[in-house]
Design a protein around this motif. Structure first.
Motif, PDB file in Angstrom:
ATOM      1  N   GLN A  51       0.783  -1.226   0.000  1.00  0.00           N
ATOM      2  CA  GLN A  51       0.000   0.000   0.000  1.00  0.00           C
ATOM      3  C   GLN A  51       0.820   1.284   0.000  1.00  0.00           C
ATOM      4  O   GLN A  51       0.577   2.169  -0.826  1.00  0.00           O
ATOM      5  CB  GLN A  51      -0.941   0.014   1.211  1.00  0.00           C
ATOM      6  CG  GLN A  51      -1.952  -1.113   1.207  1.00  0.00           C
ATOM      7  CD  GLN A  51      -2.790  -1.092   2.468  1.00  0.00           C
ATOM      8  OE1 GLN A  51      -3.414  -0.083   2.776  1.00  0.00           O
ATOM      9  NE2 GLN A  51      -2.787  -2.179   3.199  1.00  0.00           N
ATOM     10  N   HIS A  52       1.768   1.390   0.949  1.00  0.00           N
ATOM     11  CA  HIS A  52       2.423   2.680   1.151  1.00  0.00           C
ATOM     12  C   HIS A  52       3.228   3.115  -0.081  1.00  0.00           C
ATOM     13  O   HIS A  52       2.936   4.157  -0.682  1.00  0.00           O
ATOM     14  CB  HIS A  52       3.297   2.641   2.396  1.00  0.00           C
ATOM     15  CG  HIS A  52       3.447   3.969   3.053  1.00  0.00           C
ATOM     16  ND1 HIS A  52       4.028   4.110   4.286  1.00  0.00           N
ATOM     17  CD2 HIS A  52       3.107   5.226   2.676  1.00  0.00           C
ATOM     18  CE1 HIS A  52       4.028   5.390   4.630  1.00  0.00           C
ATOM     19  NE2 HIS A  52       3.482   6.084   3.658  1.00  0.00           N
ATOM     20  N   LEU A  53       4.247   2.358  -0.452  1.00  0.00           N
ATOM     21  CA  LEU A  53       5.066   2.713  -1.609  1.00  0.00           C
ATOM     22  C   LEU A  53       4.252   2.715  -2.905  1.00  0.00           C
ATOM     23  O   LEU A  53       4.331   3.684  -3.668  1.00  0.00           O
ATOM     24  CB  LEU A  53       6.284   1.785  -1.704  1.00  0.00           C
ATOM     25  CG  LEU A  53       7.215   1.998  -2.897  1.00  0.00           C
ATOM     26  CD1 LEU A  53       7.725   3.425  -2.981  1.00  0.00           C
ATOM     27  CD2 LEU A  53       8.386   1.012  -2.811  1.00  0.00           C
ATOM     28  N   PRO A  54       3.441   1.694  -3.184  1.00  0.00           N
ATOM     29  CA  PRO A  54       2.651   1.735  -4.423  1.00  0.00           C
ATOM     30  C   PRO A  54       1.723   2.946  -4.523  1.00  0.00           C
ATOM     31  O   PRO A  54       1.496   3.467  -5.622  1.00  0.00           O
ATOM     32  CB  PRO A  54       1.852   0.433  -4.387  1.00  0.00           C
ATOM     33  CG  PRO A  54       2.680  -0.487  -3.567  1.00  0.00           C
ATOM     34  CD  PRO A  54       3.295   0.398  -2.513  1.00  0.00           C
ATOM     35  N   GLY A  55       1.208   3.428  -3.406  1.00  0.00           N
ATOM     36  CA  GLY A  55       0.345   4.609  -3.427  1.00  0.00           C
ATOM     37  C   GLY A  55       1.060   5.821  -3.982  1.00  0.00           C
ATOM     38  O   GLY A  55       0.506   6.586  -4.783  1.00  0.00           O
ATOM     39  N   TYR A  56       2.317   5.994  -3.587  1.00  0.00           N
ATOM     40  CA  TYR A  56       3.098   7.129  -4.093  1.00  0.00           C
ATOM     41  C   TYR A  56       3.474   6.940  -5.561  1.00  0.00           C
ATOM     42  O   TYR A  56       3.481   7.910  -6.330  1.00  0.00           O
ATOM     43  CB  TYR A  56       4.337   7.372  -3.226  1.00  0.00           C
ATOM     44  CG  TYR A  56       3.981   8.104  -1.962  1.00  0.00           C
ATOM     45  CD1 TYR A  56       3.853   9.487  -1.953  1.00  0.00           C
ATOM     46  CD2 TYR A  56       3.716   7.416  -0.782  1.00  0.00           C
ATOM     47  CE1 TYR A  56       3.492  10.170  -0.793  1.00  0.00           C
ATOM     48  CE2 TYR A  56       3.354   8.085   0.369  1.00  0.00           C
ATOM     49  CZ  TYR A  56       3.236   9.462   0.366  1.00  0.00           C
ATOM     50  OH  TYR A  56       2.866  10.131   1.502  1.00  0.00           O
ATOM     51  N   VAL A  57       3.767   5.703  -5.957  1.00  0.00           N
ATOM     52  CA  VAL A  57       4.067   5.442  -7.362  1.00  0.00           C
ATOM     53  C   VAL A  57       2.831   5.748  -8.213  1.00  0.00           C
ATOM     54  O   VAL A  57       2.919   6.435  -9.236  1.00  0.00           O
ATOM     55  CB  VAL A  57       4.531   3.982  -7.562  1.00  0.00           C
ATOM     56  CG1 VAL A  57       4.670   3.652  -9.045  1.00  0.00           C
ATOM     57  CG2 VAL A  57       5.848   3.736  -6.823  1.00  0.00           C
ATOM     58  N   ASN A  58       1.674   5.283  -7.769  1.00  0.00           N
ATOM     59  CA  ASN A  58       0.436   5.480  -8.526  1.00  0.00           C
ATOM     60  C   ASN A  58       0.013   6.938  -8.611  1.00  0.00           C
ATOM     61  O   ASN A  58      -0.620   7.346  -9.588  1.00  0.00           O
ATOM     62  CB  ASN A  58      -0.698   4.646  -7.918  1.00  0.00           C
ATOM     63  CG  ASN A  58      -0.457   3.154  -8.065  1.00  0.00           C
ATOM     64  OD1 ASN A  58       0.278   2.722  -8.953  1.00  0.00           O
ATOM     65  ND2 ASN A  58      -1.061   2.381  -7.193  1.00  0.00           N
ATOM     66  N   LEU A  59       0.323   7.734  -7.590  1.00  0.00           N
ATOM     67  CA  LEU A  59      -0.085   9.148  -7.580  1.00  0.00           C
ATOM     68  C   LEU A  59       1.053  10.114  -7.922  1.00  0.00           C
ATOM     69  O   LEU A  59       0.900  11.331  -7.750  1.00  0.00           O
ATOM     70  CB  LEU A  59      -0.681   9.507  -6.223  1.00  0.00           C
ATOM     71  CG  LEU A  59      -2.038   8.869  -5.907  1.00  0.00           C
ATOM     72  CD1 LEU A  59      -2.528   9.279  -4.529  1.00  0.00           C
ATOM     73  CD2 LEU A  59      -3.068   9.236  -6.967  1.00  0.00           C
ATOM     74  N   ALA A  60       2.157   9.591  -8.423  1.00  0.00           N
ATOM     75  CA  ALA A  60       3.321  10.442  -8.715  1.00  0.00           C
ATOM     76  C   ALA A  60       2.961  11.586  -9.664  1.00  0.00           C
ATOM     77  O   ALA A  60       3.370  12.729  -9.437  1.00  0.00           O
ATOM     78  CB  ALA A  60       4.465   9.602  -9.285  1.00  0.00           C
ATOM     79  N   ASP A  61       2.204  11.306 -10.705  1.00  0.00           N
ATOM     80  CA  ASP A  61       1.842  12.366 -11.659  1.00  0.00           C
ATOM     81  C   ASP A  61       0.950  13.425 -11.015  1.00  0.00           C
ATOM     82  O   ASP A  61       1.124  14.621 -11.264  1.00  0.00           O
ATOM     83  CB  ASP A  61       1.144  11.774 -12.883  1.00  0.00           C
ATOM     84  CG  ASP A  61       2.107  10.982 -13.768  1.00  0.00           C
ATOM     85  OD1 ASP A  61       3.339  11.185 -13.655  1.00  0.00           O
ATOM     86  OD2 ASP A  61       1.620  10.160 -14.563  1.00  0.00           O
ATOM     87  N   LYS A  62       0.023  12.994 -10.177  1.00  0.00           N
ATOM     88  CA  LYS A  62      -0.867  13.955  -9.516  1.00  0.00           C
ATOM     89  C   LYS A  62      -0.102  14.791  -8.494  1.00  0.00           C
ATOM     90  O   LYS A  62      -0.371  15.977  -8.336  1.00  0.00           O
ATOM     91  CB  LYS A  62      -2.043  13.234  -8.866  1.00  0.00           C
ATOM     92  CG  LYS A  62      -3.024  12.689  -9.888  1.00  0.00           C
ATOM     93  CD  LYS A  62      -4.230  12.069  -9.240  1.00  0.00           C
ATOM     94  CE  LYS A  62      -5.175  11.577 -10.343  1.00  0.00           C
ATOM     95  NZ  LYS A  62      -6.362  10.943  -9.800  1.00  0.00           N
ATOM     96  N   LEU A  63       0.840  14.171  -7.797  1.00  0.00           N
ATOM     97  CA  LEU A  63       1.669  14.922  -6.852  1.00  0.00           C
ATOM     98  C   LEU A  63       2.536  15.940  -7.601  1.00  0.00           C
ATOM     99  O   LEU A  63       2.682  17.081  -7.156  1.00  0.00           O
ATOM    100  CB  LEU A  63       2.523  13.976  -6.009  1.00  0.00           C
ATOM    101  CG  LEU A  63       1.741  13.213  -4.935  1.00  0.00           C
ATOM    102  CD1 LEU A  63       2.502  11.981  -4.467  1.00  0.00           C
ATOM    103  CD2 LEU A  63       1.424  14.119  -3.756  1.00  0.00           C
ATOM    104  N   ALA A  64       3.072  15.536  -8.754  1.00  0.00           N
ATOM    105  CA  ALA A  64       3.853  16.474  -9.564  1.00  0.00           C
ATOM    106  C   ALA A  64       2.978  17.635 -10.019  1.00  0.00           C
ATOM    107  O   ALA A  64       3.412  18.796  -9.979  1.00  0.00           O
ATOM    108  CB  ALA A  64       4.472  15.752 -10.760  1.00  0.00           C
ATOM    109  N   ALA A  65       1.742  17.339 -10.417  1.00  0.00           N
ATOM    110  CA  ALA A  65       0.815  18.392 -10.854  1.00  0.00           C
ATOM    111  C   ALA A  65       0.480  19.340  -9.704  1.00  0.00           C
ATOM    112  O   ALA A  65       0.161  20.510  -9.928  1.00  0.00           O
ATOM    113  CB  ALA A  65      -0.457  17.778 -11.428  1.00  0.00           C
ATOM    114  N   ALA A  66       0.584  18.844  -8.466  1.00  0.00           N
ATOM    115  CA  ALA A  66       0.326  19.672  -7.283  1.00  0.00           C
ATOM    116  C   ALA A  66       1.567  20.443  -6.844  1.00  0.00           C
ATOM    117  O   ALA A  66       1.551  21.105  -5.808  1.00  0.00           O
ATOM    118  CB  ALA A  66      -0.192  18.801  -6.138  1.00  0.00           C
ATOM    119  N   GLY A  67       2.659  20.340  -7.624  1.00  0.00           N
ATOM    120  CA  GLY A  67       3.852  21.125  -7.333  1.00  0.00           C
ATOM    121  C   GLY A  67       5.002  20.378  -6.688  1.00  0.00           C
ATOM    122  O   GLY A  67       6.001  20.990  -6.313  1.00  0.00           O
ATOM    123  N   VAL A  68       4.890  19.064  -6.554  1.00  0.00           N
ATOM    124  CA  VAL A  68       5.949  18.275  -5.919  1.00  0.00           C
ATOM    125  C   VAL A  68       7.065  18.000  -6.926  1.00  0.00           C
ATOM    126  O   VAL A  68       6.807  17.474  -8.017  1.00  0.00           O
ATOM    127  CB  VAL A  68       5.380  16.962  -5.341  1.00  0.00           C
ATOM    128  CG1 VAL A  68       6.498  16.056  -4.841  1.00  0.00           C
ATOM    129  CG2 VAL A  68       4.394  17.261  -4.220  1.00  0.00           C
TER     130      VAL A  68
END
Length: 160
Positions: A51-68
């Motif tokens: 859950q933990h690591l895959p969640g960040y992999v799956n949302l990487a594009d959305k986090l980047a779009a949020a400025g990360v």
């Protein structure tokens, strides 16, 4: 324990890359831009791997779009274990896998925990957002909890 609005302290973490094991000072690595650093108790453990690591992999594009600018996973495992774990879960370039092999950086953050026979001193499960070297958000999980440090929760905090 480190708190929101505090600068990230200096220390050493490592990463196994194509050129071998490289050392980084988190205070320098995260000095400019917006970064997510999340920590897990151990590589290859059930919640961390499923859950933990895959969640960040799956949302990487959305986090980047949020400025990360970067997403970083930290665990008290050696750099070779972190690399093998990333390969098994096909992390690719979505998340930088950082090793805190002796737990010294986790201890410096005040986020280390002695887990006894499970594996000795490990990191607590947490996530933080670092903006220009300063912790802007800190989400530390309670005992046997997994809610606050999820990628979805961090993304919501960044969008909110």
């Amino acid at each position: 324990m480190i708190a929101e609005n505090q600068p990230l302290p200096s220390g050493t973490v490592t990463e196994k890359g194509v050129l071998g094991v490289q050392s980084y000072n988190p205070a320098e690595l995260f000095a400019s831009g917006t970064h997510v650093l999340f920590a897990v108790p151990g590589a290859f453990t059930p919640t961390c791997s499923e859950q933990h690591l895959p969640g960040y992999v799956n949302l990487a594009d959305k986090l980047a779009a949020a400025g990360v600018d970067s997403i970083n996973c930290l665990a008290v495992n050696d750099a070779f274990v972190m690399r093998a774990w990333a390969e098994q879960l096909q992390v690719g370039d979505a998340v930088r896998m950082l090793s805190d092999g002796d737990a010294s950086y986790s201890e410096k953050l005040g986020l280390a925990k002695d887990m006894g026979s499970f594996g000795g001193v490990r990191s607590q499960r947490y996530a933080m957002v670092i903006k220009d070297g300063v912790v802007s958000h800190l989400f530390v999980e309670g005992e046997k909890q997994f809610e606050l440090s999820k990628a979805e929760h961090v993304l919501a905090a960044l969008q909110g």
